[in-house]
Design a protein around this motif. Structure first.
Motif, PDB file in Angstrom:
ATOM      1  N   VAL A  18       0.443  -0.867  -0.346  1.00 38.16           N
ATOM      2  CA  VAL A  18      -0.520   0.006   0.224  1.00 38.16           C
ATOM      3  C   VAL A  18       0.928   1.299  -0.290  1.00 38.16           C
ATOM      4  N   GLU A  19       0.074   2.209   0.091  1.00 41.10           N
ATOM      5  CA  GLU A  19       0.631   3.783  -0.548  1.00 41.10           C
ATOM      6  C   GLU A  19       1.954   3.826   1.419  1.00 41.10           C
ATOM      7  N   SER A  20       1.060   3.456   2.138  1.00 42.82           N
ATOM      8  CA  SER A  20       1.675   4.926   3.429  1.00 42.82           C
ATOM      9  C   SER A  20       1.540   3.780   4.808  1.00 42.82           C
ATOM     10  N   LEU A  21       1.781   4.207   6.197  1.00 41.97           N
ATOM     11  CA  LEU A  21       1.672   3.498   6.840  1.00 41.97           C
ATOM     12  C   LEU A  21       0.711   3.501   7.343  1.00 41.97           C
ATOM     13  N   ALA A  22      -0.261   4.366   7.260  1.00 41.95           N
ATOM     14  CA  ALA A  22      -1.186   4.839   7.954  1.00 41.95           C
ATOM     15  C   ALA A  22      -2.457   3.918   7.051  1.00 41.95           C
ATOM     16  N   ASP A  23      -2.595   3.224   5.237  1.00 39.02           N
ATOM     17  CA  ASP A  23      -3.262   2.465   4.547  1.00 39.02           C
ATOM     18  C   ASP A  23      -2.764   0.866   5.524  1.00 39.02           C
ATOM     19  N   VAL A  24      -1.710   0.809   5.599  1.00 41.08           N
ATOM     20  CA  VAL A  24      -1.191  -0.522   6.404  1.00 41.08           C
ATOM     21  C   VAL A  24      -2.237  -0.750   7.647  1.00 41.08           C
ATOM     22  N   LEU A  25      -2.283   0.421   8.489  1.00 42.72           N
ATOM     23  CA  LEU A  25      -3.419   0.391   9.872  1.00 42.72           C
ATOM     24  C   LEU A  25      -4.573  -0.015   9.376  1.00 42.72           C
ATOM     25  N   ALA A  26      -4.962   0.277   8.450  1.00 40.96           N
ATOM     26  CA  ALA A  26      -6.670   0.490   7.779  1.00 40.96           C
ATOM     27  C   ALA A  26      -6.565  -0.634   7.247  1.00 40.96           C
ATOM     28  N   GLN A 118       3.247  11.054  22.140  1.00 42.68           N
ATOM     29  CA  GLN A 118       2.040   9.780  22.800  1.00 42.68           C
ATOM     30  C   GLN A 118       2.139   8.374  21.404  1.00 42.68           C
ATOM     31  N   TRP A 119       2.920   7.927  21.973  1.00 43.83           N
ATOM     32  CA  TRP A 119       3.448   6.998  20.678  1.00 43.83           C
ATOM     33  C   TRP A 119       2.071   5.802  20.602  1.00 43.83           C
ATOM     34  N   SER A 120       2.454   4.947  19.778  1.00 47.13           N
ATOM     35  CA  SER A 120       2.081   3.847  19.906  1.00 47.13           C
ATOM     36  C   SER A 120       2.499   2.461  18.780  1.00 47.13           C
ATOM     37  N   PHE A 130       9.634  -7.085  19.767  1.00 47.19           N
ATOM     38  CA  PHE A 130      10.122  -5.667  19.193  1.00 47.19           C
ATOM     39  C   PHE A 130       8.843  -4.861  18.755  1.00 47.19           C
ATOM     40  N   GLY A 131       8.434  -3.199  19.281  1.00 48.33           N
ATOM     41  CA  GLY A 131       7.131  -3.277  18.759  1.00 48.33           C
ATOM     42  C   GLY A 131       7.867  -1.931  17.816  1.00 48.33           C
ATOM     43  N   TYR A 132       7.615  -1.255  16.822  1.00 48.79           N
ATOM     44  CA  TYR A 132       7.995  -0.305  15.924  1.00 48.79           C
ATOM     45  C   TYR A 132       7.348   0.564  16.524  1.00 48.79           C
ATOM     46  N   LEU A 133       7.548   1.715  16.839  1.00 49.50           N
ATOM     47  CA  LEU A 133       6.543   2.570  17.847  1.00 49.50           C
ATOM     48  C   LEU A 133       6.077   3.681  16.309  1.00 49.50           C
ATOM     49  N   VAL A 134       4.837   4.466  16.076  1.00 45.06           N
ATOM     50  CA  VAL A 134       5.039   5.579  15.589  1.00 45.06           C
ATOM     51  C   VAL A 134       4.074   6.437  15.953  1.00 45.06           C
ATOM     52  N   SER A 135       4.613   8.019  16.315  1.00 42.37           N
ATOM     53  CA  SER A 135       3.337   8.843  16.726  1.00 42.37           C
ATOM     54  C   SER A 135       3.477  10.268  15.965  1.00 42.37           C
ATOM     55  N   PRO A 136       1.797  11.008  16.028  1.00 45.94           N
ATOM     56  CA  PRO A 136       1.777  11.920  15.666  1.00 45.94           C
ATOM     57  C   PRO A 136       2.645  13.286  15.768  1.00 45.94           C
ATOM     58  N   GLN A 137       3.076  13.233  17.179  1.00 46.98           N
ATOM     59  CA  GLN A 137       3.878  13.873  17.718  1.00 46.98           C
ATOM     60  C   GLN A 137       5.320  14.387  17.062  1.00 46.98           C
ATOM     61  N   TRP A 138       5.829  13.023  16.536  1.00 44.99           N
ATOM     62  CA  TRP A 138       7.231  13.050  15.913  1.00 44.99           C
ATOM     63  C   TRP A 138       7.326  12.814  14.551  1.00 44.99           C
ATOM     64  N   ALA A 162      11.216   7.495  11.280  1.00 44.54           N
ATOM     65  CA  ALA A 162      10.201   7.740  12.003  1.00 44.54           C
ATOM     66  C   ALA A 162      10.027   6.939  12.614  1.00 44.54           C
ATOM     67  N   PHE A 163      10.502   5.655  13.250  1.00 48.93           N
ATOM     68  CA  PHE A 163      10.269   4.860  13.899  1.00 48.93           C
ATOM     69  C   PHE A 163      10.894   5.271  15.330  1.00 48.93           C
ATOM     70  N   SER A 164      10.401   4.630  16.548  1.00 50.30           N
ATOM     71  CA  SER A 164      10.860   4.451  17.871  1.00 50.30           C
ATOM     72  C   SER A 164      10.958   2.974  18.566  1.00 50.30           C
ATOM     73  N   GLY A 165      11.747   3.018  19.200  1.00 46.47           N
ATOM     74  CA  GLY A 165      11.795   1.318  19.478  1.00 46.47           C
ATOM     75  C   GLY A 165      12.469   0.857  20.827  1.00 46.47           C
ATOM     76  N   ALA A 166      12.562  -0.398  21.669  1.00 42.94           N
ATOM     77  CA  ALA A 166      13.254  -1.043  22.298  1.00 42.94           C
ATOM     78  C   ALA A 166      13.903  -2.758  22.101  1.00 42.94           C
ATOM     79  N   TYR A 167      14.809  -2.309  22.034  1.00 47.73           N
ATOM     80  CA  TYR A 167      15.302  -3.996  22.184  1.00 47.73           C
ATOM     81  C   TYR A 167      15.115  -4.833  22.749  1.00 47.73           C
ATOM     82  N   PRO A 168      14.374  -6.124  22.912  1.00 46.87           N
ATOM     83  CA  PRO A 168      13.622  -7.280  23.690  1.00 46.87           C
ATOM     84  C   PRO A 168      15.110  -7.480  24.063  1.00 46.87           C
TER      85      PRO A 168
END
Length: 525
Positions: A18-26, A118-120, A130-138, A162-168
């Motif tokens: 798909v075109e974007s991460l938003a499309d992936v989530l939808a 505010q991440w998700s 390992f979660g790929y975190l995104v935020s509209p404020q980032w 565009a991601f933040s994440g933590a190594y398990p």
């Protein structure tokens, strides 16, 4: 509406681009809302959603039509809000100052922006938990390190793209490290092993909270340890490992259905051989056995029972007396089983009547050597419990044909991969016309092949996307690697083709030096 380009990923998966991460989530939310029987996994990534399925239950044509239909309804599908998890962090990462400078700000400002966002969790991958975190404020695009670290410690918090994440867990990695957390990101002994599943909302909080405040802690997320006594597993009357050989692990048919959490399917590399060994002693085909690599395995039985060895072949003795492979054989208490060095093939499967009974993780007793899930590889002195014997007697004979594994040359069927357009026409010709050699870099994670360099027509990086066992990833070196059962669930190298499930059994028996010829897979009926 989300428009998706459907790309083949072998016989048992479809990659929706798909075109974007938003499309992936939808699209991912729409697929989860209407998931039909036979779909095994739905794995969102940066620009794709991977759908794996069982073609014996649902045809690929039905799966593709379902994805298109879900895409048409994706705009109306709201992703359900996940749990809110507060992750304690210390901003002490070695790349903090340099990363802040790259972004044109001070380290203090970077900390404030990262903590204030505010991440998700958009998707999982790379490693379990390992979660790929995104935020509209980032709104920053952080470049990866030019030279990845060979060791990133568990708990490191980083930035990439565009991601933040933590190594398990400790692993190599190229993200820029800005902090550290002590949160248990993945706990295989918990009934909910992943702290940050897709959809979870994440807040970074100081590692030492202000006195009097009670932030939501990881203990409030429903994670509960499963004790050994609760598992009901006891090694009394089981097997004692005397010598494991090169590598011996407990394996069953794996843990499918958890790839969206970063958990690979794992399980026996030669699934047909494990099934055959279990049938011989009257077990269910999916019962756990011991996968023995290259022979040299010895164990002593704690009680009278039955055993069978299938797959690779070599000398087998019980109490010093030779026994046949692919045959159910009595195993008296106190007698030592010796599976000698293999004359043919690379992996054999020891099934004992009742099955190996270790505590399951995510529904499976399999050892995943990459992720560190399941029982550790076996060592001398280990005790393995055996489950209750089946009610039915040991079968008189197994009717499935078998033969010695080929060591010198094998033929492997390949189905189309999603990224053939990344390669020159000469690459496809070389893949199917040249002979390849299994290199010494071959284990349960993957198998690197030596041969002609496969020429790309596209450079640059591929955003991480879902992977499956059998995928032929081609790194910049041009030498393909075939992912196997313990391979990562996402990857960033283009996949030119995918080995069929039947071919994976043959690859499991290939030793370093085995020559491989590829041919086009026949379409599934």
């Amino acid at each position: 509406m989300v428009s998706a380009l459907l790309r083949p990923m072998g016989e048992r998966a479809v990659l929706a681009e798909v075109e974007s991460l938003a499309d992936v989530l939808a699209l991912s939310a729409a697929l989860h809302a209407s998931r039909p029987r036979g779909v095994v996994d739905v794995v969102p990534a940066a620009r794709t959603v991977l759908v794996t399925f069982d073609p014996g239950v649902v045809p690929g044509s039905v799966v593709r039509a379902w994805i298109r239909s879900a895409g048409a309804d994706a705009a109306a599908a709201a992703r359900p809000a996940g749990p809110v998890v507060e992750v304690p962090i210390r901003y002490d990462g070695p790349d903090l100052a340099e990363t802040a400078d790259l972004l044109g700000m001070s380290a203090a400002e970077l900390v404030a922006r990262h903590r204030g966002a505010q991440w998700s969790v958009a998707f999982s991958g790379f490693a379990p938990g390992f979660g790929y975190l995104v935020s509209p404020q980032w709104a920053f695009d952080v470049p990866r390190l030019a030279s990845p670290r060979t060791r990133v410690p568990a708990g490191a918090v980083g930035l990439a793209g565009a991601f933040s994440g933590a190594y398990p867990r400790e692993t190599p990695g190229g993200w820029r490290l800005i902090g550290t957390t002590d949160a248990p990101l993945f706990d295989a002994s918990a009934d909910v092993p992943v702290l940050l599943p897709p959809g979870a909302r994440v807040r970074f909080v100081p590692a030492s909270p202000v006195r009097g405040e009670t932030p939501l802690s990881v203990r409030d997320t429903g994670r509960r340890r499963v004790s050994q006594s609760e598992s009901g597993v006891s090694a009394e009357g089981g097997l004692r490992v005397v010598e494991p050989g090169l590598l011996a692990t407990v394996q069953d048919l794996g843990r499918p259905g958890h790839a969206a959490l970063g958990i690979a399917g794992s399980g026996a590399l030669d699934r047909a051989a494990l099934r055959r060994a279990n049938r011989l002693v009257g077990n269910a085909e999916g019962a756990a056995g011991v996968e023995i690599t290259m022979g040299g395995f010895r164990a002593v039985a704690g009680r009278d029972g039955w055993m069978a060895v299938a797959g690779a072949t070599g000398p087998i003795t019980i109490g010093g007396h030779s026994v046949d492979p692919h045959t159910a054989v009595p195993w008296p208490a106190g007698a030592e089983l010796h599976v000698g060095p293999f004359a043919s093939g690379a992996r054999a499967y020891l099934a004992v009547r009742g099955g190996i009974d270790v505590a399951p993780v995510a529904g499976s007793r399999a050892t995943d050597v990459l992720a560190g899930i399941g029982p550790a590889p076996l060592r001398a002195g280990d005790m393995l419990a055996i489950g209750p014997a089946p009610a039915a007697p040991v079968p008189a004979a197994d009717l499935a044909p078998w033969g010695a594994a080929a060591d010198e040359r094998i033929e492997v069927e390949l189905a189309p991969g999603p990224r053939t357009d990344w390669f020159a026409a000469s690459a496809s010709r070389a893949l199917f016309e040249e002979e390849w050699t299994v290199s010494a870099a071959a284990d349960r994670v993957g198998m690197r092949l030596d041969g002609t360099e496969l020429e790309r027509v596209r450079g640059g990086e591929l955003p991480s996307e879902g992977m499956i066992p059998g995928a032929l990833q081609v790194p910049p070196s041009g030498r393909p690697t075939i992912l196997l059962a313990d391979g990562p669930v996402t990857g960033g190298y283009p996949v030119i083709a995918v080995a069929t499930e039947a071919a994976l059994n043959a690859l499991a028996q290939a030793r370093p030096g085995t020559r491989v010829r590829f041919r086009h897979a026949r379409p599934l009926p």
